[in-house]
Design a protein around this motif. Structure first.
Motif, short mmCIF file in Angstrom:
data_model
loop_
_atom_site.label_atom_id
_atom_site.label_comp_id
_atom_site.label_asym_id
_atom_site.label_seq_id
_atom_site.Cartn_x
_atom_site.Cartn_y
_atom_site.Cartn_z
N MET A 166 0.84 -1.19 0.00
CA MET A 166 0.00 0.00 0.00
C MET A 166 0.88 1.24 0.00
N ALA A 167 0.61 2.18 -0.84
CA ALA A 167 1.42 3.37 -0.98
C ALA A 167 1.07 4.46 0.04
N ILE A 168 -0.15 4.46 0.56
CA ILE A 168 -0.55 5.44 1.55
C ILE A 168 -0.41 4.81 2.94
N LYS A 169 0.40 5.43 3.79
CA LYS A 169 0.62 4.95 5.15
C LYS A 169 -0.14 5.84 6.12
N ILE A 170 -0.65 5.25 7.18
CA ILE A 170 -1.38 5.98 8.21
C ILE A 170 -0.53 5.98 9.47
N CYS A 171 -0.18 7.15 9.94
CA CYS A 171 0.81 7.30 11.03
C CYS A 171 0.17 7.64 12.37
N ILE A 172 -0.95 7.05 12.68
CA ILE A 172 -1.64 7.36 13.94
C ILE A 172 -0.80 6.93 15.14
N ASP A 173 -0.11 5.80 15.06
CA ASP A 173 0.71 5.33 16.19
C ASP A 173 1.75 6.36 16.60
N VAL A 174 2.42 6.94 15.63
CA VAL A 174 3.46 7.93 15.91
C VAL A 174 2.86 9.15 16.61
N LEU A 175 1.74 9.63 16.08
CA LEU A 175 1.09 10.80 16.67
C LEU A 175 0.59 10.51 18.07
N LEU A 176 0.05 9.33 18.30
CA LEU A 176 -0.40 8.96 19.64
C LEU A 176 0.77 8.92 20.63
N ALA A 177 1.87 8.36 20.21
CA ALA A 177 3.05 8.29 21.09
C ALA A 177 3.58 9.68 21.41
N GLN A 178 3.63 10.54 20.40
CA GLN A 178 4.11 11.91 20.62
C GLN A 178 3.23 12.68 21.59
N THR A 202 -15.54 4.03 16.66
CA THR A 202 -15.38 2.81 17.45
C THR A 202 -13.91 2.38 17.48
N MET A 203 -13.59 1.61 18.49
CA MET A 203 -12.24 1.05 18.60
C MET A 203 -11.94 0.17 17.38
N ALA A 204 -12.95 -0.55 16.89
CA ALA A 204 -12.76 -1.42 15.74
C ALA A 204 -12.38 -0.60 14.50
N ASN A 205 -13.09 0.50 14.26
CA ASN A 205 -12.78 1.32 13.09
C ASN A 205 -11.44 2.03 13.24
N LEU A 206 -11.12 2.46 14.44
CA LEU A 206 -9.82 3.08 14.67
C LEU A 206 -8.70 2.06 14.47
N SER A 207 -8.93 0.84 14.89
CA SER A 207 -7.96 -0.23 14.70
C SER A 207 -7.72 -0.51 13.21
N ILE A 208 -8.79 -0.49 12.43
CA ILE A 208 -8.67 -0.68 10.99
C ILE A 208 -7.80 0.42 10.38
N LEU A 209 -8.02 1.65 10.81
CA LEU A 209 -7.19 2.77 10.32
C LEU A 209 -5.74 2.59 10.77
N LYS A 210 -5.58 2.34 12.06
CA LYS A 210 -4.25 2.24 12.67
C LYS A 210 -3.41 1.13 12.05
N ASN A 211 -4.05 0.04 11.69
CA ASN A 211 -3.34 -1.11 11.13
C ASN A 211 -3.30 -1.09 9.61
N GLU A 212 -3.66 0.06 9.04
CA GLU A 212 -3.58 0.29 7.58
C GLU A 212 -4.41 -0.73 6.78
N LYS A 213 -5.56 -1.11 7.32
CA LYS A 213 -6.46 -2.01 6.62
C LYS A 213 -7.61 -1.26 5.96
N ALA A 214 -7.71 0.05 6.22
CA ALA A 214 -8.79 0.86 5.69
C ALA A 214 -8.63 1.06 4.18
N ARG A 215 -9.74 1.04 3.49
CA ARG A 215 -9.76 1.29 2.04
C ARG A 215 -10.11 2.75 1.75
N ALA A 216 -10.68 3.43 2.75
CA ALA A 216 -11.11 4.82 2.58
C ALA A 216 -11.22 5.46 3.96
#
Length: 72
Positions: A1-13, A28-42
């Motif tokens: 996947m060419a688009i990376k989601i950097c939520i982990d870095v921002l949360l740590a900072q 929801t935690m489930a939807n945030l997890s999908i984003l965080k783990n780069e499984k989101a399609r949109a």
């Protein structure tokens, strides 16, 4: 996947938990997890806007383009 989601870095900072972010953004935690783990399609602009508001950042801090190394 060419688009990376950097939520982990921002949360740590910001020393913020995923649970806290989920509650503040209103997803929801489930939807945030999908984003965080780069499984989101949109991602909805309203969700991206709320993430930026809560994390005090720009969309480019969350979404990063990385060129794929695969050659056709």
């Amino acid at each position: 996947m060419a688009i990376k989601i950097c939520i982990d870095v921002l949360l740590a900072q910001r020393k913020m938990s995923v649970t806290e972010l989920s509650q503040k953004v209103g997803i929801t935690m489930a939807n945030l997890s999908i984003l965080k783990n780069e499984k989101a399609r949109a991602i909805r602009f309203s969700t991206l806007e709320k993430l930026c508001e809560v994390l005090d950042c720009q969309p480019g801090d969350i979404l990063v383009y990385e060129k794929d190394d695969l050659k056709n």
